[in-house]
Enzyme design. Structure first.
Site, PDB file in Angstrom:
ATOM      1  N   GLY A 107     -22.529  18.991 -34.544  1.00 32.23           N
ATOM      2  CA  GLY A 107     -21.176  18.933 -34.003  1.00 32.23           C
ATOM      3  C   GLY A 107     -20.820  20.137 -33.158  1.00 32.23           C
ATOM      4  NE  ARG A 134     -13.757  36.354 -16.315  1.00 34.40           N
ATOM      5  CZ  ARG A 134     -15.013  36.175 -16.771  1.00 34.40           C
ATOM      6  NH1 ARG A 134     -15.220  36.170 -18.083  1.00 34.40           N
ATOM      7  NH2 ARG A 134     -16.015  36.007 -15.945  1.00 34.40           N
ATOM      8  CG  HIS A 138     -15.091  34.717 -25.117  1.00 38.39           C
ATOM      9  ND1 HIS A 138     -15.985  34.037 -25.919  1.00 38.39           N
ATOM     10  CD2 HIS A 138     -15.720  34.913 -23.928  1.00 38.39           C
ATOM     11  CE1 HIS A 138     -17.107  33.836 -25.254  1.00 38.39           C
ATOM     12  NE2 HIS A 138     -16.979  34.362 -24.041  1.00 38.39           N
ATOM     13  N   PRO A 139     -13.554  31.772 -26.133  1.00 39.23           N
ATOM     14  CG  PRO A 139     -14.827  30.164 -25.027  1.00 39.23           C
ATOM     15  CD  PRO A 139     -13.969  31.348 -24.781  1.00 39.23           C
ATOM     16  CB  SER A 148     -21.291  29.028 -38.015  1.00 31.57           C
ATOM     17  OG  SER A 148     -22.309  28.102 -37.665  1.00 31.57           O
ATOM     18  CG  ASN A 150     -24.482  25.379 -38.624  1.00 36.47           C
ATOM     19  OD1 ASN A 150     -24.290  24.606 -37.689  1.00 36.47           O
ATOM     20  ND2 ASN A 150     -25.551  26.135 -38.707  1.00 36.47           N
ATOM     21  CG  HIS A 197     -20.314 -20.791 -62.983  1.00 37.25           C
ATOM     22  ND1 HIS A 197     -21.477 -20.075 -62.803  1.00 37.25           N
ATOM     23  CD2 HIS A 197     -19.886 -20.500 -64.243  1.00 37.25           C
ATOM     24  CE1 HIS A 197     -21.753 -19.401 -63.909  1.00 37.25           C
ATOM     25  NE2 HIS A 197     -20.793 -19.641 -64.799  1.00 37.25           N
ATOM     26  CE  LYS A 333      -9.705 -26.339 -39.133  1.00 37.32           C
ATOM     27  NZ  LYS A 333      -9.792 -24.922 -39.440  1.00 37.32           N
ATOM     28  CB  VAL A 334      -2.395 -23.253 -39.802  1.00 39.18           C
ATOM     29  CG1 VAL A 334      -2.021 -21.790 -40.005  1.00 39.18           C
ATOM     30  CG2 VAL A 334      -1.397 -23.933 -38.864  1.00 39.18           C
ATOM     31  CG  ASN A 335      -8.191 -21.741 -39.027  1.00 41.92           C
ATOM     32  OD1 ASN A 335      -8.192 -22.830 -39.610  1.00 41.92           O
ATOM     33  ND2 ASN A 335      -8.736 -21.561 -37.851  1.00 41.92           N
ATOM     34  CD  GLU A 340     -10.678 -16.978 -41.106  1.00 44.61           C
ATOM     35  OE1 GLU A 340     -10.413 -16.686 -39.927  1.00 44.61           O
ATOM     36  OE2 GLU A 340     -10.764 -18.151 -41.524  1.00 44.61           O
TER      37      GLU A 340
END
Length: 476
Positions: A107, A134, A138-139, A148, A150, A197, A333-335, A340
């Site tokens: 990253g 400039r 500073h970044p 870091s 990390n 079942h 028709k209605v779903n 879903e």
């Protein structure tokens, strides 16, 4: 007006879009990773901004900016960094983060993207104009002080995930749970047939059936809490490999505390920074809980879809709100479209879990996992999808569910499973023979028992009273 400006980094000159707040390293990443067209999620970018704000605040309090041997910062410069970082957290510069998800695995590109935007914006605050060439900030030296990628990047993933769970997913699950609990209470007097079942079983009430869904979602809320707990340890303070090089010994603890105080989420410094930098097991655990929630959401939506099937040739025990025409060829028709939709979200999250687990298992070698951007993006996608889909499902489907009392009642008397109630009176084998004969003749269990005089009429009426079958009966 120029279209580009020239910036420099350690590798030389780079042409950067003239009005961009980011700089050379971001532009290199844009050029190197034209992969998916999907930028890192804004939740993660904003979380990096919050981590940068906390880091700048702690570095100020610890006197780290004043100790810089090269260009120590003034109070005004420090405050400009804090202000710019907070603005990133608030989403003010969401359009300034163009780096693709599929970038360098730590990253770094996105961390530097945030560093550059904050540095540029801080310079603008200080100078009152855009320092396109400039900035006095500073970044790396200032915005990234004591940090870091990390430790910053995984910390930000944890923060973003925790915020999403706490503020979006948990409330959405609670609203759905409350809605279903209300329906369960309303429908305790709606007698219907149970099914196992997909076959007829003994009677129950529709309220009892819905109470199971409500409890499942209640447990899902608890699982969301467990998911949040898995990311409370943050790696900040470990810097490159976990040793904490170039940072103050108290930096990680104080940043974690400030993040906790600011968000209300009890983040803590990692107990072992080497583990925290190297492993992303917390994210794997977090998403495992999210997968379990997705399984529950799928189950609830699918059950509602089945019970709403029909209206003439299905179960139709629940009326689902009509939201849109369901067919391009079949008029009228209605779903169950929202069922879903939620089931598709659940399917996505279940698939996402495989991605997160794979990245956690295979992406970490020695002191760093190098599949973090896709891990972070995937976890955040799962949280966002389930929170949003659950809220929509609650508002546009659950709230409008209605019990079809007639359909529920009709299924009870004709069910062969009523023979179960005869077991204590005539035994399993005789009851099974009655059920078989009832099926073959088309008669109800009650009619066949009356015809054969299996039991005295009063005893039979008591035995086949479906309301006695919906809960345990104490011995008389």
């Amino acid at each position: 007006m120029a279209e580009y400006r020239i910036e420099n980094d350690s590798m030389g000159e780079v042409a950067v879009p003239f009005h961009a707040y980011y700089g050379a390293q971001t532009q290199r990443a844009v050029q190197n990773f034209p992969i998916s067209g999907q930028q890192l999620p804004k939740e993660l970018i904003r979380a990096i901004g919050l981590v940068k704000w906390a880091a700048a605040t702690v570095n100020r309090d610890l006197g780290q900016f004043a100790r810089l041997k090269k260009s120590p910062l003034s109070a005004a410069q420090i405050e400009a960094i804090r202000t710019a970082s907070w603005e990133v957290f608030q989403g003010k510069f969401d359009d300034q983060f163009p780096v693709d998800i599929y970038q360098t695995g730590s990253g770094t590109s996105s961390n530097m993207n945030v560093n550059e935007v904050i540095a540029h914006r801080a310079g603008e605050i200080l100078l009152g104009t855009r320092p396109l060439k400039r900035s006095p900030i500073h970044p790396n030296d200032h915005v990234n002080l004591g940090q870091s990628t990390n430790d910053v990047f995984p910390t930000a993933i944890h923060v973003a995930a925790a915020l999403g769970i706490e503020r979006e997913l948990v409330p959405a699950l609670r609203r759905a749970t409350e809605c279903l609990m209300n329906k369960a209470d309303q429908w305790q007097d709606v007698l219907k047939i149970g099914r196992t079942h997909l076959a007829d079983a003994t009677p129950m009430t529709l309220g009892q059936e819905v109470s199971a869904w409500a409890r499942a979602l209640e447990l899902s809320t608890a699982r969301a809490r467990k998911a949040l707990e898995a990311v409370l340890e943050v790696p900040i303070g470990g810097t490159a490999v976990g040793s904490g090089i170039n940072t103050h010994p108290d930096f990680g603890r104080q940043v974690a505390k400030l993040l906790a105080d600011t968000t209300g989420i009890p983040f803590v410094e990692a107990l072992n920074h080497f583990e925290a930098n190297a492993q992303r097991d917390g994210l794997v655990e977090c998403h495992g809980q999210l997968r379990a929630i997705a399984v529950t959401l799928f189950h609830v939506a699918n059950n509602i879809r089945w019970l709403g099937s029909g209206p003439r040739c299905g179960f139709f025990e629940i009326r689902i709100p009509d939201l849109q025409p369901g067919s391009s060829i079949m008029p009228g028709k209605v779903n169950p479209v929202l069922c879903e939709s939620l089931m598709q979200v659940a399917a996505r999250v279940i698939g996402n879990d495989q991605t997160v687990a794979f990245c956690g298992a295979t992406g970490g070698q020695f002191q760093l996992n190098i599949l973090m951007p896709v891990m972070g993006a995937t976890v955040l996608e799962s949280i966002r999808l389930m929170a949003t889909a659950t809220d929509v499902f609650t508002a546009r489907c659950l709230e409008g569910l209605e019990a079809n009392r007639d359909a529920c009642a009709a299924s009870v008397e004709k069910s062969l499973a009523l023979a179960t109630a005869l077991n204590p009176y005539i035994g399993y084998a005789a009851a099974a023979a009655l059920a078989k004969e009832a099926f073959e003749t088309g008669k109800t269990i009650r009619a066949l028992c009356l015809e054969k005089q299996v039991l005295p009429s009063e005893t039979l009426a008591e035995a086949l009273d479906p309301w006695r079958m919906i809960r345990p009966q104490a011995a008389e």
